[in-house]
Motif scaffolding. Structure first.
Motif, short mmCIF file in Angstrom:
data_model
loop_
_atom_site.label_atom_id
_atom_site.label_comp_id
_atom_site.label_asym_id
_atom_site.label_seq_id
_atom_site.Cartn_x
_atom_site.Cartn_y
_atom_site.Cartn_z
N THR A 144 0.80 -1.22 0.00
CA THR A 144 0.00 0.00 0.00
C THR A 144 0.84 1.27 0.00
N ASP A 145 2.01 1.24 0.67
CA ASP A 145 2.78 2.48 0.85
C ASP A 145 4.20 2.44 0.31
N GLY A 146 4.67 1.28 -0.14
CA GLY A 146 6.00 1.21 -0.72
C GLY A 146 7.06 0.78 0.29
N LEU A 147 8.31 0.84 -0.15
CA LEU A 147 9.46 0.45 0.67
C LEU A 147 9.87 1.62 1.55
N ASN A 148 9.55 1.56 2.82
CA ASN A 148 9.81 2.67 3.73
C ASN A 148 10.75 2.31 4.87
N ASN A 149 10.82 1.04 5.23
CA ASN A 149 11.64 0.61 6.36
C ASN A 149 12.70 -0.38 5.90
N VAL A 150 13.88 -0.29 6.51
CA VAL A 150 14.94 -1.23 6.19
C VAL A 150 14.43 -2.65 6.44
N GLY A 151 14.60 -3.51 5.46
CA GLY A 151 14.08 -4.87 5.53
C GLY A 151 12.83 -5.08 4.71
N ASP A 152 12.16 -3.99 4.32
CA ASP A 152 11.00 -4.12 3.44
C ASP A 152 11.45 -4.70 2.10
N PHE A 153 10.62 -5.58 1.54
CA PHE A 153 10.93 -6.12 0.21
C PHE A 153 9.65 -6.58 -0.46
N TYR A 154 9.73 -6.75 -1.76
CA TYR A 154 8.70 -7.46 -2.49
C TYR A 154 9.35 -8.29 -3.58
N VAL A 155 8.59 -9.24 -4.09
CA VAL A 155 9.09 -10.17 -5.09
C VAL A 155 8.65 -9.71 -6.46
N GLN A 156 9.57 -9.75 -7.41
CA GLN A 156 9.22 -9.42 -8.78
C GLN A 156 9.63 -10.57 -9.69
N TYR A 157 8.99 -10.61 -10.84
CA TYR A 157 9.23 -11.66 -11.81
C TYR A 157 9.81 -11.02 -13.07
N THR A 158 11.02 -11.44 -13.40
CA THR A 158 11.77 -10.80 -14.48
C THR A 158 12.00 -11.79 -15.61
N TYR A 159 11.73 -11.33 -16.82
CA TYR A 159 11.97 -12.13 -18.02
C TYR A 159 13.16 -11.56 -18.76
N VAL A 160 14.07 -12.43 -19.19
CA VAL A 160 15.19 -12.02 -20.04
C VAL A 160 15.25 -12.93 -21.26
N ASP A 161 15.63 -12.36 -22.40
CA ASP A 161 15.66 -13.16 -23.62
C ASP A 161 16.97 -13.94 -23.77
#
Length: 224
Positions: A144-161
């Motif tokens: 809801t608010d983004g990365l604001n505190n040390v240790g906050d993270f989220y997972v992303q999915y990355t495609y490379v050719d």
């Protein structure tokens, strides 16, 4: 300073690409593209995995899930009424849906010709209307608010050719930050952690992109 939200992550990556205009020379010969492999040494793309999970306490009912690169749908699935869901990735991503690999003076890039793109949230669609997003993160506050505190993270999915390793730091001036890479991406889809690892007294921060097992505290959260 307000953290980086999931929805503006792609804009943040575009900013890095604009900031780091000069590409670093590729190290070694480029790998064959999954859409145009070397006929003498074919290298098929990594099979796209299926992802399943549970959205705890969901009251959304049945919904469709979708993620896109630009105008191309790259992942889709279904959320059930009990909060369980699964989605799968498309194996072949059109070239026009991808971007150049990031680069800057402090970043070692294994192959500057590689093309990539990433998403970190799936759109929830009910009755043909977008109702919000779901994302895998360390807390609902991140979604809801983004990365604001040390240790906050989220997972992303990355495609490379093609295989692509990125290691080093890209400094940013506005907002003041260092974007720190330590990834070895394999051709196809990759799971990457994006997190806030340091905050300094002057307001600057260090944001990291790394790989490895998804931390056990990660959970799926919904944001309207």
């Amino acid at each position: 300073m307000r953290g980086f939200t999931i929805l503006n992550m792609q804009r943040f990556l575009y900013y890095i690409l604009a900031f780091c205009f000069l590409l670093i020379s590729a190290c070694g010969a480029p790998s064959p593209s999954p859409t145009n492999p070397d006929p003498n040494n074919p290298t098929p793309p990594t099979p796209a995995p299926d992802i399943s999970g549970t959205l705890e306490g969901s009251t959304l009912g049945v919904a469709n899930l979708r993620a896109s690169f630009k105008t191309s749908t790259v992942a889709q699935g279904k959320l059930e009424s009990d909060g369980s869901f699964e989605f799968d990735f498309k194996d072949a991503i059109p070239a026009e849906a991808l971007n150049d690999a990031p680069a800057c003076d402090g970043l070692t890039v294994s192959d500057a010709s590689a093309q990539q793109n990433t998403f970190s949230a799936l759109t929830v669609i009910i009755g043909g209307e977008r109702k919000g997003i779901i994302a895998l993160a360390s807390s609902i506050d991140v979604v809801t608010d983004g990365l604001n505190n040390v240790g906050d993270f989220y997972v992303q999915y990355t495609y490379v050719d093609k295989d692509l390793s990125l290691k080093g730091d890209c400094p940013l001036s506005n907002p003041p930050a260092v974007f720190s890479y330590d990834v070895a991406l394999k051709q196809g889809w990759n799971t990457v952690m994006f997190g806030l690892t340091q905050r300094n007294a002057d307001g600057s921060q260090v944001l990291s992109m790394s790989m490895g097992p998804v931390p056990s505290e990660a959970a799926w959260f919904y944001r309207p």
